[in-house]
Design a protein around this motif. Structure first.
Motif, PDB file in Angstrom:
ATOM      1  N   THR A   1     -15.646 -22.903   9.554  1.00 48.27           N
ATOM      2  CA  THR A   1     -17.014 -23.230   9.138  1.00 48.27           C
ATOM      3  C   THR A   1     -17.087 -24.482   8.273  1.00 48.27           C
ATOM      4  O   THR A   1     -18.046 -25.241   8.355  1.00 48.27           O
TER       5      THR A   1
ATOM      6  N   GLU B   1     -22.018 -19.473  13.957  1.00 48.92           N
ATOM      7  CA  GLU B   1     -22.292 -20.523  14.920  1.00 48.92           C
ATOM      8  C   GLU B   1     -22.262 -19.962  16.336  1.00 48.92           C
ATOM      9  O   GLU B   1     -21.212 -19.688  16.902  1.00 48.92           O
TER      10      GLU B   1
ATOM     11  N   ASP C   1     -22.312 -29.894   9.922  1.00 47.49           N
ATOM     12  CA  ASP C   1     -23.027 -29.111  10.916  1.00 47.49           C
ATOM     13  C   ASP C   1     -24.030 -30.031  11.611  1.00 47.49           C
ATOM     14  O   ASP C   1     -25.186 -30.133  11.223  1.00 47.49           O
TER      15      ASP C   1
ATOM     16  N   THR D   1     -23.327 -32.908   5.469  1.00 47.41           N
ATOM     17  CA  THR D   1     -23.003 -31.736   6.282  1.00 47.41           C
ATOM     18  C   THR D   1     -22.019 -32.098   7.372  1.00 47.41           C
ATOM     19  O   THR D   1     -21.839 -33.263   7.714  1.00 47.41           O
TER      20      THR D   1
ATOM     21  N   PRO E   1     -23.169 -23.796   5.391  1.00 43.57           N
ATOM     22  CA  PRO E   1     -22.135 -22.944   5.981  1.00 43.57           C
ATOM     23  C   PRO E   1     -22.199 -21.505   5.498  1.00 43.57           C
ATOM     24  O   PRO E   1     -22.498 -21.238   4.341  1.00 43.57           O
TER      25      PRO E   1
END
Lengths: 307, 199
Positions: free
Chosen positions: B152, B183, A204, A202, A174
């Protein structure tokens, strides 16, 4: 042979409620993951689903009010607390989630050099900084002088120069820009290809999909699904668990539609399936008992309705 | 009711200029994205816009005039790490009510449960804490919200929940939003226009 195996792990925290009254909060329950040599396993899930605690349990750095049950094996042998101490930083390295883990009174270059075990420490540190786009003057800086992304890259560098067999990276990406993320992920891939292993914790999912081999989805302290990365590419039909599907749908590149509600708190876990209160597919039997994890289509899922 | 930054320049102490000659203006109801490599001063620019830092060059104006030094600041900022933005020794209700008392509707929209109010910050997850930080920044007089990597650290579902709530409020109140994130996909979803801050 799997390099790291976690079987039936449970972690609970003892807390004082009022006076001397104590309660136990079970934050991880019957969790199973295995990490094979040469493999990158992505662990995804909501914050508070026990991802970081798993990392801390493997390294034996949980706070003293935590009690752990279950078996963790490393290279075929049980990871006892004495062994955890011995392998920490030598065989297994952690990339911590919080940038507060940097020593505030030490130049970051020297911090990275202390983890080099073999060869020229300065050379190794400069090489990894260059790779992660950190300018040479950064090594003379203190953590407070770094931006969020630079601090995170310093943490990554420390694990990468350490020459370990397993890296557990807790949210390493991040705040990093895409170019640096790609470098960091490529470096993980190279590391795994040398016969080592990476556990990439994660949220993500996009980066996870780029480099991981397998994905483990966590919810409320347990594994709800373990799947090959291919299952998450394209449309969501191959995804097994309803929570994984909801996670996939909520991504900005997909539908960006959230499901309502939030993950249950460890003090108020439902008796049946942990996801039942938010699940569209839930039936009365879902509320009765927590389903066991079972094999399904070359993966694993903890849901009685998954097909 | 426009927020405008004119020819902003900033550096820390005697260091090199982080940026100079930065211009930016945001209209009410507009969602503007700022992207760029880390370490180029995105966060510093946000801090200048919300008066946490004073620019060494240039001016920040709201509605054509400098932002008043007293009273409620019309530009509110939400940071990336909620655990660093709240007092660990205060319970959640005290944190939430420090500036004003958000109504039930706002709390419901952000998915904040009544039961969380009596807890300590460490008893909440990052996503739950961040909802409080967002609620706290959305006082009636907030005209612009700066979301510096606001979601985030959160999972996709929580991220979508918070952004849906914030977008709805922004639309209703004609509030402007500045979104800082790496992002790309999220940026494309949310923003009307995107500024590349490569320094």
């Amino acid at each position: 042979m799997s390099i790291l195996e976690v079987k039936n792990l449970s972690v609970s925290f003892k807390q004082y409620t009022a006076g001397l009254k104590q309660t136990n909060h079970k934050v991880i329950s019957s969790l199973n993951v295995t990490l094979e040599a040469g493999e990158i396993l992505a662990v995804v899930g909501a914050s508070g689903s026990g991802k970081s605690l798993l990392a801390h349990a493997i390294l034996g750095i949980l706070p003293s009010n935590a009690s752990v049950s279950g078996v963790i094996t490393f290279e075929g042998e049980e990871l006892t607390s004495a062994r955890q101490k011995a392998v920490r930083g030598k065989e297994i390295a952690l990339v911590p989630q919080s940038v507060n883990f940097l020593d505030p009174l030490m130049h970051v270059g020297s911090q990275v050099r202390t983890s080099v075990k073999k060869g020229d420490a300065v050379k190794a540190q400069r090489a990894v900084f260059e790779r992660l786009h950190l300018r040479q003057e950064v090594e003379q800086m203190y953590p407070f002088q770094l931006s969020g992304g630079m601090a995170r890259r310093t943490l990554l560098s420390t694990a990468m120069v350490s020459g370990v067999k397993v890296i557990i990276a807790d949210e390493p990406t991040p705040g990093l820009d895409p170019v640096v993320i790609k470098e960091a992920l490529d470096q993980f891939r190279e590391f795994a290809n040398q016969g080592c292993a990476v556990m990439l914790i994660t949220h993500d999912i996009e980066s996870a999909l780029q480099i991981a081999d397998k994905i483990a989805v966590f919810y409320a302290g347990t594994t709800v699904e373990i799947a090959k990365v291919e299952d998450f590419l394209g449309q969501s039909e191959a995804i097994r668990h309803p929570y994984s599907k909801a996670l996939w749908r909520a991504l900005p590149q997909n539908d960006f539609i959230p499901i309502p509600g939030s993950q249950p708190h460890p003090s108020a876990l439902p008796t049946g399936c942990l996801f039942a209160p938010r699940c569209e597919m839930a039936t009365p039997e879902c509320w009765e008992a927590q389903p066991d994890i079972r094999n399904l289509r070359d993966g694993m899922v903890r849901c009685i309705h998954a097909t | 009711m426009q927020l405008e930054a004119k020819d902003i320049g900033f550096r820390y102490d005697d260091g090199p200029w982080l940026f100079r000659g930065v211009n930016l203006s945001v209209e009410p109801g507009e969602v503007v994205g700022i992207t760029g490599p880390s370490g180029r001063g995105k966060t510093t620019l946000c801090r200048i816009l919300s008066s946490y830092e004073t620019p060494l060059e240039g001016t920040v104006t709201y509605n054509g005039a400098p932002i008043p030094k007293k009273g409620y600041h019309p530009v509110q900022m939400v940071l990336q790490h909620p655990e660093k933005a709240i007092n660990p020794r205060w319970k959640m209700h005290k944190i939430l009510h420090e500036g004003y008392h958000p109504d039930e509707e706002l709390l419901a929209l952000l998915g904040i449960e009544q039961e969380w109010l009596t807890r300590w910050p460490h008893e909440l997850s990052g996503g739950e804490m961040q909802r409080f930080c967002v609620a706290r920044a959305l006082g009636q007089n907030t005209r612009f919200l700066i979301a510096d990597e606001m979601t985030t650290m959160l999972d996709a579902i929580t991220q979508a929940q918070i952004w849906h709530a914030v977008s709805e409020i922004a639309k209703k109140r004609e509030m402007g939003i500045i979104v800082v994130t790496h992002e790309v996909k999220l940026m494309q979803r949310l923003c009307h226009r995107i500024i590349d801050f490569s320094g």
